[in-house]
Motif scaffolding. Structure first.
Motif, mmCIF file in Angstrom:
data_model
loop_
_atom_site.group_PDB
_atom_site.id
_atom_site.type_symbol
_atom_site.label_atom_id
_atom_site.label_comp_id
_atom_site.label_asym_id
_atom_site.label_seq_id
_atom_site.Cartn_x
_atom_site.Cartn_y
_atom_site.Cartn_z
ATOM 1 N N GLU A 105 0.864 -1.188 0.000
ATOM 2 C CA GLU A 105 0.000 0.000 0.000
ATOM 3 C C GLU A 105 0.895 1.231 0.000
ATOM 4 N N THR A 106 1.095 1.788 -1.172
ATOM 5 C CA THR A 106 2.039 2.892 -1.290
ATOM 6 C C THR A 106 1.404 4.251 -1.028
ATOM 7 N N GLY A 107 0.124 4.385 -1.178
ATOM 8 C CA GLY A 107 -0.538 5.657 -0.958
ATOM 9 C C GLY A 107 -1.625 5.889 -1.992
ATOM 10 N N GLU A 108 -2.296 7.009 -1.870
ATOM 11 C CA GLU A 108 -3.403 7.347 -2.760
ATOM 12 C C GLU A 108 -3.318 8.800 -3.173
ATOM 13 N N GLN A 109 -3.710 9.073 -4.409
ATOM 14 C CA GLN A 109 -3.907 10.459 -4.811
ATOM 15 C C GLN A 109 -5.381 10.760 -4.577
ATOM 16 N N ILE A 110 -5.631 11.828 -3.849
ATOM 17 C CA ILE A 110 -6.991 12.213 -3.480
ATOM 18 C C ILE A 110 -7.330 13.497 -4.200
ATOM 19 N N SER A 111 -8.493 13.493 -4.820
ATOM 20 C CA SER A 111 -8.966 14.680 -5.518
ATOM 21 C C SER A 111 -10.405 14.936 -5.090
ATOM 22 N N ILE A 112 -10.674 16.151 -4.683
ATOM 23 C CA ILE A 112 -12.040 16.544 -4.342
ATOM 24 C C ILE A 112 -12.421 17.648 -5.310
ATOM 25 N N ARG A 113 -13.340 17.324 -6.190
ATOM 26 C CA ARG A 113 -13.810 18.276 -7.194
ATOM 27 C C ARG A 113 -15.265 17.957 -7.529
ATOM 28 N N ASN A 114 -15.993 18.970 -7.907
ATOM 29 C CA ASN A 114 -17.408 18.832 -8.237
ATOM 30 C C ASN A 114 -18.206 18.188 -7.107
ATOM 31 N N GLY A 115 -17.773 18.401 -5.876
ATOM 32 C CA GLY A 115 -18.493 17.890 -4.716
ATOM 33 C C GLY A 115 -18.317 16.405 -4.472
ATOM 34 N N VAL A 116 -17.272 15.808 -5.063
ATOM 35 C CA VAL A 116 -17.066 14.364 -4.969
ATOM 36 C C VAL A 116 -15.613 14.070 -4.614
ATOM 37 N N LEU A 117 -15.386 13.045 -3.783
ATOM 38 C CA LEU A 117 -14.043 12.585 -3.466
ATOM 39 C C LEU A 117 -13.701 11.429 -4.404
ATOM 40 N N VAL A 118 -12.576 11.581 -5.111
ATOM 41 C CA VAL A 118 -12.081 10.539 -6.008
ATOM 42 C C VAL A 118 -10.663 10.218 -5.567
ATOM 43 N N HIS A 119 -10.322 8.944 -5.523
ATOM 44 C CA HIS A 119 -8.961 8.566 -5.148
ATOM 45 C C HIS A 119 -8.484 7.432 -6.028
ATOM 46 N N GLN A 120 -7.179 7.376 -6.213
ATOM 47 C CA GLN A 120 -6.566 6.308 -6.988
ATOM 48 C C GLN A 120 -5.165 6.057 -6.452
ATOM 49 N N PRO A 121 -4.658 4.845 -6.627
ATOM 50 C CA PRO A 121 -3.321 4.538 -6.119
ATOM 51 C C PRO A 121 -2.271 5.455 -6.741
ATOM 52 N N LEU A 122 -1.273 5.805 -5.939
ATOM 53 C CA LEU A 122 -0.190 6.641 -6.443
ATOM 54 C C LEU A 122 0.563 5.908 -7.541
ATOM 55 N N GLY A 123 0.956 6.657 -8.555
ATOM 56 C CA GLY A 123 1.713 6.095 -9.663
ATOM 57 C C GLY A 123 2.457 7.196 -10.386
ATOM 58 N N SER A 124 3.320 6.814 -11.291
ATOM 59 C CA SER A 124 4.150 7.806 -11.978
ATOM 60 C C SER A 124 3.381 8.598 -13.025
ATOM 61 N N ASP A 125 2.236 8.104 -13.468
ATOM 62 C CA ASP A 125 1.491 8.792 -14.517
ATOM 63 C C ASP A 125 0.471 9.806 -13.981
#
Length: 181
Positions: A105-125
């Motif tokens: 479990e390396t981490g997550e990129q968290i984005s909160i936009r348009n009233g919604v929380l979206v997350h995805q695993p950290l990666g180089s792209d």
């Protein structure tokens, strides 16, 4: 059938104590006769609510669950607690890495936009975003609104405070078989 009719009466006249106790008796009998534990629990919980009223107090199911969940599951649970108006007013994106986690479990990129929380695993792209590094204990304390153990840089503390301010625990004060709180 008696429970159905009495339920209509309780909702029409919430202060009618005789109707409440009659419905409680009816639900209790159905609970005793139910062969399914789930149905039995629902019937008996409804009967108790009618006799004793709706339990008050803060209920937070996350506090006892999240220390043992993977980060992605924690973020999924938090997503349903996001207050849309707050999120719309404060969009953000950052990378979250729990420093005491395993390689899996390396981490997550968290984005909160348009009233919604979206997350995805950290990666180089993924696009660059501020990095928030915490221990699991610090993260759990922050999202459950408890004192955060250890020291944190001021910039990370501000980001974490801004992030946690976007969420609200659901109210546990609702009736199962009675109208409103």
């Amino acid at each position: 059938w008696a429970s159905e009719l009495l339920s209509y009466l309780v909702f029409a006249e919430p202060d009618n104590e005789a109707a409440r106790f009659a419905l409680a008796d009816s639900l209790e009998q159905q609970g005793y006769q139910a062969t399914s534990s789930q149905w039995r629990n629902q019937f008996l919980s409804g009967a108790r609510e009618l006799r004793e009223g709706i339990r008050t107090g803060q209920f937070d199911s996350l506090a006892g669950t999240i220390p043992n969940l993977p980060l992605s599951d924690i973020l999924d649970l938090m997503a349903v607690r996001l207050v849309p108006d707050r999120a719309l007013a404060s969009p953000m994106a950052f990378n979250l890495k729990l420093t005491d986690e395993t390689e899996a479990e390396t981490g997550e990129q968290i984005s909160i936009r348009n009233g919604v929380l979206v997350h995805q695993p950290l990666g180089s792209d993924l696009p660059q975003a501020p990095l928030l590094q915490l221990t699991r204990a610090q993260f759990v304390a922050a999202i459950t609104h408890r004192p955060i153990p250890g020291e944190m840089p001021e910039a990370e503390q501000k980001l974490l405070t801004r992030f946690t301010s976007l969420f609200k625990a659901p109210s546990g004060n609702f009736g199962l078989v009675t109208p409103g709180p």
